[in-house]
Design a protein around this motif. Structure first.
Motif, mmCIF file in Angstrom:
data_model
loop_
_atom_site.group_PDB
_atom_site.id
_atom_site.type_symbol
_atom_site.label_atom_id
_atom_site.label_comp_id
_atom_site.label_asym_id
_atom_site.label_seq_id
_atom_site.Cartn_x
_atom_site.Cartn_y
_atom_site.Cartn_z
ATOM 1 N N THR A 164 0.858 -1.187 0.000
ATOM 2 C CA THR A 164 0.000 0.000 0.000
ATOM 3 C C THR A 164 0.891 1.232 0.000
ATOM 4 O O THR A 164 1.713 1.404 0.909
ATOM 5 C CB THR A 164 -0.920 0.029 1.231
ATOM 6 N N GLN A 181 -11.300 -6.215 0.342
ATOM 7 C CA GLN A 181 -12.435 -5.448 -0.159
ATOM 8 C C GLN A 181 -13.083 -4.616 0.947
ATOM 9 O O GLN A 181 -13.682 -3.576 0.682
ATOM 10 C CB GLN A 181 -13.477 -6.395 -0.775
ATOM 11 N N SER A 219 -11.177 -0.814 2.442
ATOM 12 C CA SER A 219 -11.123 0.470 1.729
ATOM 13 C C SER A 219 -11.674 1.606 2.568
ATOM 14 O O SER A 219 -11.160 2.733 2.537
ATOM 15 C CB SER A 219 -11.896 0.361 0.415
ATOM 16 N N ASP A 254 -3.402 5.050 -1.688
ATOM 17 C CA ASP A 254 -3.683 4.105 -2.769
ATOM 18 C C ASP A 254 -4.302 2.828 -2.216
ATOM 19 O O ASP A 254 -4.096 2.450 -1.061
ATOM 20 C CB ASP A 254 -2.393 3.761 -3.522
ATOM 21 N N GLN A 255 -5.080 2.154 -3.072
ATOM 22 C CA GLN A 255 -5.698 0.904 -2.674
ATOM 23 C C GLN A 255 -4.634 -0.184 -2.470
ATOM 24 O O GLN A 255 -3.665 -0.261 -3.223
ATOM 25 C CB GLN A 255 -6.702 0.440 -3.732
ATOM 26 N N THR A 313 -2.636 -3.483 -2.843
ATOM 27 C CA THR A 313 -2.471 -4.396 -3.969
ATOM 28 C C THR A 313 -1.636 -5.595 -3.541
ATOM 29 O O THR A 313 -0.841 -5.506 -2.602
ATOM 30 C CB THR A 313 -1.790 -3.690 -5.154
#
Length: 235
Positions: free
Chosen positions: A51, A115, A118, A126-127, A129
């Motif tokens: 992240t 999920q 967030s 940033d999301q 990954t």
């Protein structure tokens, strides 16, 4: 029993020698074909969550980014240990699963868990990954890019668009992480008195700036059998 075996071997010496030669040849063949790993991978199936949080200090990343991710993935089925590292602008969480867990199943489990994270991380981060499937033995090196003449912004641009693509093209390189420096950006300084003067809101400024940073298509223009593409370049 041993004496009988020796007597039988002496009486049938040709058969024993032939069997020994066959076993020797088979052993040499297997020894030449057996795979040899100089650095055997002894790590459990691990999923790495990355992240990026530009501009945040390690303490802020630990509290606002890393801890929520650790809390979410800790409840996943099959997880045996969770480790993390928070540095300036980057959060790394390693989720280790029990031995024998299929790595693709493990990645699917972590992806489903992420999920729900967030809404827990701050806006502008940033999301999270998932890193490529690699062993912890594959973490090779950290490289610092410095210069006495080039600015931090130009160094970051060079690292993002020149060095990173070239390093990714090297066989065996799975991922390159770039952090630090200054990212190039456009800044719009809004004067609240001017907004009030023209009766505008800050939301209208946001929409105008967002709409001006886009390319628009205008179709084609036909002239003497030639087609010319019409487009508005605003990006």
């Amino acid at each position: 029993m041993l004496d009988k075996l020796m007597q039988i071997s002496i009486k049938n010496s040709l058969i024993v020698i032939a069997a020994a030669i066959v076993i020797l040849i088979f052993g040499i063949f297997v020894a030449l074909k057996i795979p040899v790993d100089v650095f055997p991978d002894l790590t459990a199936p691990t999923v790495t969550v990355l992240t990026e949080a530009h501009g945040m200090a390690p303490e802020e990343i630990e509290k606002l980014v890393t801890f929520p991710i650790e809390t979410v993935v800790n409840g996943a089925s099959g997880v045996r240990r969770v480790r993390s590292q928070s540095i300036q602008g980057l959060s790394v969480v390693w989720v280790e699963f029990t031995w024998g867990t299929d790595i693709f199943k493990a990645r699917q489990i972590i992806n489903e868990k992420l999920q729900s994270v967030s809404s827990a991380i701050p806006e502008g981060v940033d999301q999270p990954t998932l890193a490529p499937i690699t062993s912890i033995m594959g973490e090779i090196m950290l490289v610092g890019v410095t210069s006495e003449k080039t600015s931090l912004m130009d160094l970051r641009t060079l690292a993002d668009f020149t060095l990173r693509p070239r390093l990714l093209s090297v066989p065996g390189v799975a991922q390159i992480l770039v952090y630090g420096g200054e990212r190039k950006q456009y800044q719009v300084h809004v004067n609240p008195y001017e907004l009030r003067k023209y009766g505008m809101t800050l939301e209208q400024v946001f929409r105008s700036v967002d709409g001006s940073n886009a390319n628009a298509s205008g179709g084609f223009f036909n002239d003497s059998g030639q087609e010319y593409l019409i487009r508005g370049i605003g990006r």
